[in-house]
Write an enzyme that holds these catalytic residues in place. Structure first.
Site, PDB file in Angstrom:
ATOM      1  CB  ALA A  23       6.355 -25.447 -26.311  1.00  0.00           C
ATOM      2  CB  CYS A  24       3.549 -20.660 -27.053  1.00  0.00           C
ATOM      3  SG  CYS A  24       2.434 -20.557 -25.660  1.00  0.00           S
ATOM      4  CB  ALA A  25       6.573 -16.817 -25.710  1.00  0.00           C
TER       5      ALA A  25
END
Lengths: 103, 163
Positions: A8-10
């Site tokens: 997951a990332c921003a």
């Protein structure tokens, strides 16, 4: 070794997908079974089943934001690191995880 | 009626590809150059607003991906349609990030509309990101002579993702 991972990332557009692909590729090359759930802009993709999680020797969180539904992994051995580390060194990350958790 | 899948060539245009970028003195110069390309094809309404969106994303974490690749990206209401700009700089230059950064020669800038109406567009952006994990694909990008070479490399290597 059986490994499951969550990426997951921003913004959920680039890093989460690259990290997932890098882990899958490194797993394939090393002969490990790696299943990766992507928590990205399209929601949760390739969601890990309770069975996947149960069977896994270790869980890798390649995230720079919180993991959704983290409770599913209670009681599992987990490793957390940034998606960038995984993208740059997926092979090494897998080797280290295996060295630390095998046996 | 069958819905048509979005293709890579719909979001990356010949006008948004620059294979002869000169080394850039700063990330800011690079961003201005790439944003101008996106603006000229009508992908974004305001260069300033989009630059702001790009820097907002930069502040959340590094967009340097290693192996000479950077993927700055911005999501903003000023984006009129999903688009990608691609620059290649054979000499390479330093791309600074909050942690360290690194030498880059391949830069993709993604423009993502504020209201992403279709998952098809995210899918195509994510497929490009995933392809960049494969060194054989990245090699092709480094060897590409023109826009058509790039599109055909994507088409050639995309099946790797579905294995």
């Amino acid at each position: 070794m059986k490994i499951v991972a969550v990426t997951a990332c921003a913004t959920g557009i680039a890093h989460s997908y690259m990290a997932a692909e890098a882990l899958k590729k490194a797993g394939k090359e090393a002969g490990d079974e790696v299943k990766v759930e992507i928590q990205g802009a399209m929601g949760i993709e390739n969601e890990l089943s309770a069975k996947d999680i149960e069977a896994a020797d270790v869980v890798i969180f390649a995230v720079d934001v919180g993991v959704r539904n983290k409770g599913r992994f209670n009681g599992k051995k987990t490793v957390s690191l940034g998606p960038n580390e995984v993208i740059r060194n997926a092979k090494k990350v897998l080797q280290e995880v295996k060295a630390n958790f095998e046996g | 009626m069958e819905t048509k899948k979005v293709t890579f060539s719909e979001i990356i245009k010949p006008e948004t590809v620059d294979l002869m970028l000169a080394p850039q003195d700063s990330k800011d110069d690079l961003f201005h150059h790439m944003i101008a390309m996106l603006f000229d094809v009508g992908a974004i309404g305001s260069k300033e607003e989009f630059l702001q969106a790009i820097y907002e994303r930069e502040s959340l974490g590094p967009t340097y991906m290693g192996e000479g690749i950077a993927i700055p990206h911005g999501k903003s209401c000023t984006v009129r349609k999903t688009a990608i700009a691609f620059c290649r700089c054979d000499e390479g230059f330093y791309y600074h990030t909050d942690d360290d950064g690194g030498e880059v020669d391949l830069i993709f800038m993604l423009a993502i509309p504020g209201e992403m109406s279709s998952n098809d567009y995210i899918r195509i952006l994510s497929r490009l990101a995933r392809l960049l994990v494969y060194p054989e694909f990245v090699d092709e990008l480094r060897k590409a002579k023109d826009y058509d070479d790039i599109i055909s490399s994507v088409e050639q290597y995309e099946p790797l993702l579905d294995q």
